[in-house]
Write a protein that holds these residues in place. Structure first.
Motif, PDB file in Angstrom:
ATOM      1  N   ASP A  92      33.359  47.837 -36.319  1.00  0.00           N
ATOM      2  CA  ASP A  92      32.194  47.998 -35.449  1.00  0.00           C
ATOM      3  C   ASP A  92      30.858  47.759 -36.147  1.00  0.00           C
ATOM      4  O   ASP A  92      29.805  48.209 -35.671  1.00  0.00           O
ATOM      5  N   VAL A  93      30.880  47.039 -37.254  1.00  0.00           N
ATOM      6  CA  VAL A  93      29.647  46.588 -37.901  1.00  0.00           C
ATOM      7  C   VAL A  93      29.761  45.094 -38.158  1.00  0.00           C
ATOM      8  O   VAL A  93      30.593  44.646 -38.961  1.00  0.00           O
ATOM      9  N   TYR A  94      28.924  44.334 -37.458  1.00  0.00           N
ATOM     10  CA  TYR A  94      28.944  42.879 -37.549  1.00  0.00           C
ATOM     11  C   TYR A  94      27.546  42.370 -37.886  1.00  0.00           C
ATOM     12  O   TYR A  94      26.550  42.958 -37.466  1.00  0.00           O
ATOM     13  N   VAL A  95      27.507  41.256 -38.596  1.00  0.00           N
ATOM     14  CA  VAL A  95      26.237  40.596 -38.859  1.00  0.00           C
ATOM     15  C   VAL A  95      26.239  39.266 -38.107  1.00  0.00           C
ATOM     16  O   VAL A  95      27.207  38.507 -38.158  1.00  0.00           O
ATOM     17  N   LEU A  96      25.170  39.020 -37.369  1.00  0.00           N
ATOM     18  CA  LEU A  96      25.008  37.754 -36.648  1.00  0.00           C
ATOM     19  C   LEU A  96      24.180  36.820 -37.524  1.00  0.00           C
ATOM     20  O   LEU A  96      22.990  37.049 -37.735  1.00  0.00           O
ATOM     21  N   GLU A  97      24.805  35.799 -38.068  1.00  0.00           N
ATOM     22  CA  GLU A  97      24.149  34.878 -39.002  1.00  0.00           C
ATOM     23  C   GLU A  97      23.384  33.803 -38.235  1.00  0.00           C
ATOM     24  O   GLU A  97      23.987  32.922 -37.612  1.00  0.00           O
ATOM     25  N   LEU A  98      22.067  33.882 -38.307  1.00  0.00           N
ATOM     26  CA  LEU A  98      21.208  32.961 -37.568  1.00  0.00           C
ATOM     27  C   LEU A  98      20.480  31.981 -38.492  1.00  0.00           C
ATOM     28  O   LEU A  98      19.456  31.430 -38.119  1.00  0.00           O
ATOM     29  N   PHE A  99      21.064  31.768 -39.680  1.00  0.00           N
ATOM     30  CA  PHE A  99      20.371  30.952 -40.683  1.00  0.00           C
ATOM     31  C   PHE A  99      21.096  29.637 -40.979  1.00  0.00           C
ATOM     32  O   PHE A  99      20.936  29.061 -42.047  1.00  0.00           O
TER      33      PHE A  99
END
Length: 434
Positions: A92-99
């Protein structure tokens, strides 16, 4: 679709005018006259669509017949030609990579979409479009690359002297062609004030066809909704339906786009606004008093905004219903020491490197989840590649960063920037003489 000013709901303009005029003369911000509701069938089956397909569906709902569907699809396929993956760090911990775009920042979504929208509207023989943009770090690089070589356009980037990272400055000042940079002796707020003043200056508007590439432009906001829908689509594939988005926030365009997506039907449980010491909004959410203040410099420089422009849009979305807003949006703020500690904690816990803005978002998400919200899948937005902030990291963390070839290509390129004071008359004189 028509768009109205947040300062005058009776004012209505078409999408083209909203894009090219950027900001109404009454100094409000443009908003869609109605927010379309996406169908439950589409939302429940988001996981069956690609990012460009989601982007087309959302943009088409917002713009209606303003741009023919085939042309809009072509614009999106060209602009959104990179991924925005979520990465699971723990349950339940996600990182959304917008780079993963060309400038290595989330602002590629807005800048590339906007530049192609403007190019589509521009007709041969029309007056040159002068794009003004103030940047606290990443906007300028994204806009520079988004507009580089676009016929009929010229971009003027204003950035605060000594307050952007070396790589960010290289991205702003080494392009040439139709891109020029002004190094302002002041803060981001000073740069933003110069741009806003230019839009209401009669002499400048008579001589130039001015528009803005900042997030005050509605064409920047719309494409930023795409990755919220796409992140939710990726969570659906993992059977996650309760989601909170934690957004590192400066000028509040990014979280504003998320709230627009929510208004269109995206089922979001909570938005978390994470800021550095420039905590105007978190303070407001706690006290109910909105008090803009001068920005202060921090390690997370792209968030050094003391008077966020896009707050007007967010307040407008909620019709100034403070209690309803505070139910959906919570705020946290952290200082530089806490930011550095969060970078180290993320690295030690996951062997994952985050930029200072992203570190603040992770810290806020973890704090929020610890407050009896462990049953919600939390997604924190990674807004920039960590390689853009080399001076922030200790050696152990820095050595784990993979530097993309695009950054290596910047090395040795000559800086081209004109120094200016924060005085409007000096900026106006530069514009008129150049």
């Amino acid at each position: 679709m028509n768009f109205y000013s947040t300062n005058n709901p009776a004012l209505r303009v078409g999408f083209k005018e909203a894009v090219f005029n950027s900001m109404p003369q009454d100094k409000g911000l443009y908003m869609p006259e109605h927010i379309p509701q996406l169908s439950e069938k589409f939302l429940n089956n988001l996981d069956q669509y690609t990012l460009p397909e989601i982007a087309f569906h959302v943009a088409n709902a917002l713009l209606g017949s303003d741009i023919p569907e085939q042309d809009l699809k072509a614009i999106i396929d060209d602009a959104i030609n990179f991924e925005a993956p979520i990465v699971k760090l723990e349950e339940d911990v996600y990182v959304l990579e917008l780079f993963h775009g060309p400038s290595l920042a989330f602002k590629d979504f807005g800048a590339r979409f906007m530049s192609r929208i403007m190019a589509w509207y521009l007709r041969e023989g029309e007056k040159q479009l002068d794009v003004l943009v103030a940047t606290s770090g990443d906007t300028g690089g994204a806009v520079a690359l988004g507009f580089l070589g676009v016929p009929g356009t010229r971009v003027t980037i204003l950035y605060p002297k000594g307050k952007v990272s070396p790589i960010q400055e290289q991205q702003l000042t080494t392009n040439g062609q139709n891109i020029r940079a002004l190094e302002v002796d002041g803060t981001f707020d000073d740069c933003q004030a110069l741009v806003k003043q230019a839009f209401v200056d009669d002499e400048l508007n008579e001589k130039f066809r001015l528009t803005s590439a900042n997030s005050i432009n509605i064409a920047r906001l719309i494409p930023q909704t795409f990755y919220y829908f796409n992140a939710y689509a990726q969570l659906l594939k993992q059977d996650k339906t309760k989601v909170a988005f934690c957004v590192p926030s400066g000028n509040f365009g990014n979280i504003g786009a998320g709230l627009l997506a929510w208004k269109m039907g995206l089922p979001v449980t909570q938005f978390i606004a994470a800021t550095n010491l420039n905590d105007t909004v978190p303070a407001y959410l706690k006290t109910g008093v909105y008090e803009p203040k001068p920005s202060v410099a921090t390690l997370s420089n792209a968030m050094d905004v003391g008077n966020p422009s896009n707050w007007a849009r967010i307040a407008n979305l909620f019709k100034d219903d403070q209690e309803e807003l505070k139910k959906l949006v919570v705020g946290y703020s952290y200082n530089d020491q806490q930011t550095e500690e969060a970078i180290q904690q993320v690295f030690e816990k996951y062997q994952y490197v985050v930029c200072p803005h992203t570190a603040i978002a992770w810290k806020a998400l973890k704090e929020w989840q610890a407050e009896n919200h462990s049953d919600v899948a939390g997604v924190f937005l990674s807004t920039a590649h960590p390689c853009k902030f080399p001076d922030v990291f200790i050696d152990e963390v820095a050595s784990a960063i993979h530097v993309p070839e695009a950054v290596k290509d910047l090395e040795g390129r000559a800086k081209q920037a004109v120094p200016l004071s924060k005085d409007f008359e000096g900026f106006k004189a530069y514009m008129l003489e150049n």
